[in-house]
Design a protein around this motif. Structure first.
Motif, mmCIF file in Angstrom:
data_model
loop_
_atom_site.group_PDB
_atom_site.id
_atom_site.type_symbol
_atom_site.label_atom_id
_atom_site.label_comp_id
_atom_site.label_asym_id
_atom_site.label_seq_id
_atom_site.Cartn_x
_atom_site.Cartn_y
_atom_site.Cartn_z
ATOM 1 N N LYS A 61 2.383 11.572 1.704
ATOM 2 C CA LYS A 61 3.606 11.042 1.085
ATOM 3 C C LYS A 61 3.309 9.851 0.169
ATOM 4 O O LYS A 61 4.080 8.906 0.076
ATOM 5 N N TYR A 62 2.189 9.918 -0.535
ATOM 6 C CA TYR A 62 1.809 8.845 -1.448
ATOM 7 C C TYR A 62 1.629 9.367 -2.865
ATOM 8 O O TYR A 62 1.059 10.449 -3.076
ATOM 9 N N ILE A 63 2.067 8.595 -3.822
ATOM 10 C CA ILE A 63 1.593 8.685 -5.199
ATOM 11 C C ILE A 63 0.644 7.513 -5.340
ATOM 12 O O ILE A 63 1.056 6.350 -5.334
ATOM 13 N N HIS A 64 -0.639 7.790 -5.408
ATOM 14 C CA HIS A 64 -1.611 6.693 -5.362
ATOM 15 C C HIS A 64 -2.799 6.983 -6.270
ATOM 16 O O HIS A 64 -3.069 8.129 -6.628
ATOM 17 N N ALA A 157 -3.920 -7.169 0.538
ATOM 18 C CA ALA A 157 -2.655 -6.490 0.274
ATOM 19 C C ALA A 157 -2.709 -5.874 -1.124
ATOM 20 O O ALA A 157 -3.110 -6.525 -2.087
ATOM 21 N N TYR A 158 -2.358 -4.606 -1.208
ATOM 22 C CA TYR A 158 -2.214 -3.968 -2.513
ATOM 23 C C TYR A 158 -1.061 -2.976 -2.405
ATOM 24 O O TYR A 158 -0.470 -2.794 -1.338
ATOM 25 N N TRP A 159 -0.710 -2.338 -3.512
ATOM 26 C CA TRP A 159 0.503 -1.527 -3.569
ATOM 27 C C TRP A 159 0.201 -0.123 -4.082
ATOM 28 O O TRP A 159 -0.629 0.069 -4.969
ATOM 29 N N ASP A 160 0.846 0.839 -3.486
ATOM 30 C CA ASP A 160 0.927 2.186 -4.035
ATOM 31 C C ASP A 160 2.386 2.622 -3.970
ATOM 32 O O ASP A 160 3.275 1.779 -3.769
ATOM 33 N N VAL A 161 2.657 3.906 -4.103
ATOM 34 C CA VAL A 161 4.030 4.393 -4.177
ATOM 35 C C VAL A 161 4.270 5.450 -3.109
ATOM 36 O O VAL A 161 3.515 6.419 -3.005
ATOM 37 N N TRP A 162 5.328 5.249 -2.309
ATOM 38 C CA TRP A 162 5.740 6.233 -1.315
ATOM 39 C C TRP A 162 6.676 7.231 -1.963
ATOM 40 O O TRP A 162 7.501 6.885 -2.806
ATOM 41 N N LEU A 387 -1.317 15.683 -5.493
ATOM 42 C CA LEU A 387 0.108 15.463 -5.741
ATOM 43 C C LEU A 387 0.340 14.476 -6.875
ATOM 44 O O LEU A 387 1.171 14.699 -7.759
ATOM 45 N N THR A 388 -0.410 13.389 -6.871
ATOM 46 C CA THR A 388 -0.185 12.301 -7.826
ATOM 47 C C THR A 388 -0.306 12.755 -9.268
ATOM 48 O O THR A 388 0.464 12.313 -10.133
#
Length: 529
Positions: A61-64, A157-162, A387-388
């Protein structure tokens, strides 16, 4: 434009063929169908099961961007994926959201300088705009309650997209259909052969056994784990490429930490495991990487994978997690491009490649400039992918088919909202607040669920409703008849699993009796049809 599904109009004929037959209703197939019909091609898509029933509904469930891929020097893939994070946030703001991830530093796995370098590249390779930058964190200060074992003091800490992967697939299919594409689920490609400059393909409805013939100028094979099976059903086609099947399993447990962030844990085998919030009160943990040699339809988690995931969790967290804590699990098969049989499953590229067959010269890598056989009906197969990067894969696939369709319009999907995602200048959160205020009669949590799944299309789904009684039968939790009918009429759902497992996640929260009531309702609907 239409919102109907699987119409019983005649399919393409020799005199009036479709431009493109897409085989496969996973993320790559629907992405190509949507892009192609938006470029002016006539498109029919067939999927032997339900949309996203295979790999595309069983991801993390990631766009990373794929932080780990930097270790394998896959800079092009990572850059493309990082750019796509921003695109998805723009075109599906109701469905996608930034997710803060805490990478726990374990010196035994990777040195601190290497992680810091990787995150620096991750911050800068993709032209980051909306995603915050990474930074160092003190784990024990951030979680003073002892969430993380004391030997782990620092992290990043870093960020991706759920994102809800299955809904991303469905919304691409919905948009393709609204633009004129035929979407045929539970419809398998039986065989195909060239007939002059066209393909003549036989499709079979797997529920009724009915057969339909379709003529098309080109075929795109986006069948994922079944890509080679599809090739074997096509007459006189030879392939020089293959996929390696790799099983990835996830477990779902009650969420045991506070906050909206997820965690990234380094495993002894140098893999990384994701632990992220998963709907209300749940946590999703995965994934494994296990070579798979069976039928993709039969994939399921095994005890070794369960022990592997729980072992990693218990290495980092103070709370002892056991098999009895697992509420659900799911497994999928990733079709990775087989570029080297000697590589470990984790090291196999997540990039994609294409193979173009034009009949007289056999299979070869697709090329936009190669027009020597444009008079032959082309077959383009995709191997690998993730998916990404589905939207870029679709663009590149149509680049390869462009010589056969000289009047095809240019790429268009980068800034085009998916259904429900056009908030007309509002931030999605602002629109959600306004919608909730305009519909105070909706039961607790239901407005938020509708906005997440359907965005601005919610207004159409609830047209004429002004009180809970207007929602129809209540199956349990947040699932009402009005949504079930929308899924049947607008999103090709046919079974309870279509509704409860893929298009929504209601199934996580309904009892067995409540699920049975959905089956009973569906039986009544079919009987009345």
């Amino acid at each position: 434009m239409t919102d109907t599904v699987s119409r019983l109009t005649p399919l393409g004929t020799e005199d009036d063929p479709f431009d493109l037959l897409v085989v496969g209703g996973g993320i790559n197939g629907v992405g190509v169908a949507r892009d192609a019909v938006g470029r002016g091609l006539s498109v029919v898509l067939c999927e032997k099961g339900d949309l996203s029933e295979g790999t595309s509904s069983r991801s993390g469930k990631y766009i990373h961007g794929g932080l780990r891929y930097l270790e394998y020097y896959e800079f092009r893939l990572v850059r493309e994926a990082l750019i796509e994070r921003e695109v998805v946030l723009d075109v599906a703001p109701h469905l996608a959201k930034p997710l803060r991830l805490i990478l726990v530093h374990s010196p035994e796995q990777r040195p601190r300088w290497l992680i810091r370098l990787g995150l620096f590249l991750y911050d800068h390779l993709g032209g980051r705009k909306r995603i915050p930058a990474s930074r160092a964190v003190n784990l024990q200060s951030e979680w003073p309650d002892g969430l993380i074992r004391s030997e782990f003091q620092s992290g990043f800490a870093y960020w991706d997209v759920w994102i809800d992967d299955a809904r991303l697939v469905v919304l691409n299919a919905v948009d393709a259909a609204r633009r004129g594409a035929e979407i045929l689920t539970r419809t398998e490609l039986s065989d195909a052969r060239r007939q002059g400059e066209l393909w003549c393909a036989n499709l079979c409805d797997i529920e009724t056994g009915d057969r339909r013939k379709v003529h098309a100028r080109a075929i795109f094979n986006g069948a994922g784990p079944w890509v080679e099976k599809v090739l074997s059903s096509v007459d006189k086609v030879k392939s020089g490429s293959s996929v390696r099947l790799v099983k990835g399993s996830h477990i779902i447990l009650p969420k045991w930490w506070t906050g909206d962030n997820g965690f990234v844990l380094q495993a002894p085998d140098k893999r990384i495991i994701f632990v992220n919030p998963y709907f209300e009160g749940l946590a999703l943990v995965g994934t494994t990487d296990v070579p798979f040699d069976g039928r993709p339809e039969d994939v399921k988690i095994d005890q070794g994978e369960i022990d592997y995931l729980l072992g990693i969790l218990n290495t980092y967290f103070t709370r002892k997690l056991r098999g009895s804590d697992i509420l659900h699990s799911y497994s999928g098969v990733r079709p990775l491009f087989n570029d080297d049989d000697d590589k470990s499953a984790s090291a196999v590229t997540r990039d994609y490649t294409f193979e173009l067959d034009t009949g007289d010269k056999g299979a070869r890598s697709g090329s936009q400039e190669d027009t020597s056989s444009r008079d032959k009906a082309p077959l383009l197969s995709a191997f690998g992918g993730k998916l990404t990067t589905y939207r870029k894969l679709a663009e590149h696939a149509l680049d390869h088919l462009a010589p056969f369709f000289p009047k095809m319009m240019p790429a268009w999907t980068e800034g085009a909202s998916l259904p429900g995602g056009d908030f007309s200048g509002w931030a999605s959160s602002e629109w959600a607040v306004s919608f909730r205020q305009s519909n105070p009669w909706l039961p607790e949590g239901l407005a938020e669920h509708y906005v997440l799944c359907y965005g601005t299309d919610t207004a159409q789904m609830l047209a004429g409703a002004s009180c809970p009684a207007d929602l129809g039968a209540h199956f349990g939790g947040l699932f009402y008849e009005v949504e079930a009918r929308w899924l049947l009429d607008r999103e090709w759902a046919r079974t309870a699993d279509d509704m409860l497992v893929r298009r929504t996640k209601h199934g996580l929260f309904l009892t067995d009796d409540e699920k049975a009531s959905v089956e009973t309702w569906l039986t009544g609907i079919r009987g009345a049809a």
